[in-house]
Scaffold this active site. Structure first.
Site, PDB file in Angstrom:
ATOM      1  N   ASN A  20      -8.158  32.445  -8.143  1.00 18.74           N
ATOM      2  CA  ASN A  20      -8.586  33.331  -7.071  1.00 18.74           C
ATOM      3  C   ASN A  20      -8.489  34.794  -7.509  1.00 18.74           C
ATOM      4  O   ASN A  20      -7.909  35.118  -8.548  1.00 18.74           O
ATOM      5  CB  ASN A  20      -7.731  33.108  -5.826  1.00 18.74           C
ATOM      6  N   CYS A  57     -13.008  24.215  -6.105  1.00 21.65           N
ATOM      7  CA  CYS A  57     -13.945  25.103  -5.420  1.00 21.65           C
ATOM      8  C   CYS A  57     -15.300  24.409  -5.407  1.00 21.65           C
ATOM      9  O   CYS A  57     -15.882  24.161  -6.464  1.00 21.65           O
ATOM     10  CB  CYS A  57     -14.039  26.457  -6.133  1.00 21.65           C
ATOM     11  N   ASN A 110     -18.348  25.397  -4.231  1.00 21.27           N
ATOM     12  CA  ASN A 110     -19.458  26.203  -4.735  1.00 21.27           C
ATOM     13  C   ASN A 110     -19.312  26.443  -6.233  1.00 21.27           C
ATOM     14  O   ASN A 110     -20.293  26.457  -6.975  1.00 21.27           O
ATOM     15  CB  ASN A 110     -19.525  27.533  -3.985  1.00 21.27           C
ATOM     16  N   ASN A 131      -7.555  20.754  -1.887  1.00 16.71           N
ATOM     17  CA  ASN A 131      -6.949  22.021  -1.494  1.00 16.71           C
ATOM     18  C   ASN A 131      -6.892  22.066   0.036  1.00 16.71           C
ATOM     19  O   ASN A 131      -7.705  21.446   0.711  1.00 16.71           O
ATOM     20  CB  ASN A 131      -7.722  23.213  -2.070  1.00 16.71           C
ATOM     21  N   HIS A 180      -6.989  23.023   4.061  1.00 16.98           N
ATOM     22  CA  HIS A 180      -7.891  23.741   4.960  1.00 16.98           C
ATOM     23  C   HIS A 180      -7.475  23.538   6.411  1.00 16.98           C
ATOM     24  O   HIS A 180      -7.030  22.454   6.794  1.00 16.98           O
ATOM     25  CB  HIS A 180      -9.326  23.235   4.811  1.00 16.98           C
ATOM     26  N   ASN A 238      -6.596  27.604   3.440  1.00 21.47           N
ATOM     27  CA  ASN A 238      -7.914  28.177   3.710  1.00 21.47           C
ATOM     28  C   ASN A 238      -8.214  27.993   5.197  1.00 21.47           C
ATOM     29  O   ASN A 238      -7.856  26.960   5.775  1.00 21.47           O
ATOM     30  CB  ASN A 238      -8.984  27.478   2.873  1.00 21.47           C
ATOM     31  N   GLU A 268     -10.600  32.754   2.770  1.00 23.42           N
ATOM     32  CA  GLU A 268     -10.241  31.893   1.645  1.00 23.42           C
ATOM     33  C   GLU A 268      -8.892  32.291   1.077  1.00 23.42           C
ATOM     34  O   GLU A 268      -8.642  33.478   0.799  1.00 23.42           O
ATOM     35  CB  GLU A 268     -11.319  31.960   0.554  1.00 23.42           C
ATOM     36  N   ARG A 269      -8.057  31.300   0.915  1.00 25.00           N
ATOM     37  CA  ARG A 269      -6.711  31.492   0.373  1.00 25.00           C
ATOM     38  C   ARG A 269      -6.782  32.229  -0.970  1.00 25.00           C
ATOM     39  O   ARG A 269      -7.442  31.783  -1.904  1.00 25.00           O
ATOM     40  CB  ARG A 269      -6.070  30.110   0.187  1.00 25.00           C
ATOM     41  N   CYS A 289     -17.714  28.775   1.326  1.00 24.18           N
ATOM     42  CA  CYS A 289     -16.639  27.939   0.779  1.00 24.18           C
ATOM     43  C   CYS A 289     -17.115  26.503   0.808  1.00 24.18           C
ATOM     44  O   CYS A 289     -17.295  25.927   1.885  1.00 24.18           O
ATOM     45  CB  CYS A 289     -15.359  28.110   1.594  1.00 24.18           C
ATOM     46  N   GLY A 290     -17.342  25.925  -0.369  1.00 12.88           N
ATOM     47  CA  GLY A 290     -17.885  24.575  -0.448  1.00 12.88           C
ATOM     48  C   GLY A 290     -16.919  23.509   0.032  1.00 12.88           C
ATOM     49  O   GLY A 290     -17.298  22.629   0.817  1.00 12.88           O
ATOM     50  N   THR A 291     -15.674  23.581  -0.418  1.00 18.61           N
ATOM     51  CA  THR A 291     -14.697  22.598   0.063  1.00 18.61           C
ATOM     52  C   THR A 291     -14.473  22.786   1.560  1.00 18.61           C
ATOM     53  O   THR A 291     -14.251  21.826   2.292  1.00 18.61           O
ATOM     54  CB  THR A 291     -13.358  22.725  -0.685  1.00 18.61           C
ATOM     55  N   GLY A 292     -14.569  24.051   2.019  1.00 17.36           N
ATOM     56  CA  GLY A 292     -14.432  24.309   3.449  1.00 17.36           C
ATOM     57  C   GLY A 292     -15.530  23.660   4.263  1.00 17.36           C
ATOM     58  O   GLY A 292     -15.281  23.098   5.331  1.00 17.36           O
TER      59      GLY A 292
END
Length: 285
Positions: free
Chosen positions: A62, A71, A73, A168, A170, A201, A219-220, A228-231
């Protein structure tokens, strides 16, 4: 050191080809190179490295230098770089991440990757494994927990959220109007809250229909980001858990759109979106 600037719907990182370059201190480099006034400017640093279990390995740092597991994205951009720059010509290809090896199917246009679908794997739903400290939150509805953010907000309040991990952690918070949320006020107070031993996140989500949502992200380790893709993946999962949306959704993020599917057949989340190379350069430190 040669680098490449890339982004996935505005979620931008500096990428370094670890097959050719050596980075002795990625923590320090991420802080310097991410600075938008004195560096290249990015949400962080991503290293593309050799792997013994996949086509390439990804390490993500980060903007504050902290290393994250994954991540969404960023991994699409790693796949694009690996294919476009000849590290592999496999399609699908595989990327080793902090959340395991992820298969990625590529969309090719004129010999270059324009978009990719990532098998993000199964979501993690157990609080302790996300991780969220169970004793610091209390159930308040289906797959929803109430907690107090870190003190310091001008508007102290209890917050209801759904917690999911894609490798990760969220928190998903549903609101009537995402544009009305003061993310810069609430974001750091939630990220560093007592219930979250590895920080978290945070995403605010407005549901338009069972197949369409709009979201904004803190984002953390990086703060407000355009995507945020994982988000987006956890928003798809949280929508099913809370009965707000179906298993396939279109998510609108400030930087663009992502298509998500939480498949019942294998319990995996699939994310489809673009990957863009912006420029290359030379970093002198």
């Amino acid at each position: 050191m040669r680098f490449t600037k890339m982004h996935g719907i505005g979620n931008d990182y500096v990428y370094v080809n670890g097959f050719d370059e050596k980075v002795a201190d990625p923590v320090a480099l991420s802080k310097k190179i991410s600075d938008r006034h004195f560096g290249v400017g990015s949400d962080g640093l991503i290293l593309i490295l050799p792997s013994t279990s996949a086509d390439v390995r990804m390490r993500m740092f980060n903007a504050d230098g902290s290393e994250s597991e994954m991540c969404g994205n960023g991994v699409r951009c790693v796949a694009k770089y690996a294919f476009d720059h000849g590290l592999t010509k496999n399609n699908p290809l595989q990327v080793e991440t902090g959340n395991g090896v992820l298969p990625i199917s590529l969309e090719i246009d004129a010999g270059k990757v324009s978009a990719a679908t990532v098998d993000m794997g199964a979501p993690i739903l157990k609080l302790e494994d996300i991780p969220v400290t169970p004793g610091a939150v209390r159930e308040h509805g289906t797959a929803t927990y109430r907690f107090a953010p870190k003190s310091g907000s001008a508007r102290p309040q209890l917050i209801d959220a759904t917690f999911v991990s894609m490798g990760n952690p969220h928190a998903v918070i549903y609101v009537d109007d995402v544009a009305a949320i003061d993310i810069e006020d609430l974001g750091p107070l939630i990220e560093h809250g007592t219930p979250f031993p590895r920080r978290i996140n945070v995403h605010w989500v407005q549901v338009h229909s069972p197949t369409e949502v709009t979201m904004r992200t803190w984002e953390r380790g990086s703060g407000v980001t355009l995507a945020c893709g994982t988000g987006a993946c956890v928003v798809a999962v949280a929508g099913v858990q809370t009965g707000r949306s179906g298993r396939k959704i279109l998510a609108h993020l400030p930087g663009g759109d992502l298509q998500l599917e939480w498949r019942e057949s294998d319990n995996h989340v699939y994310m489809t979106g673009p990957a863009t190379e912006v420029f290359t350069g030379e970093w002198k430190d």
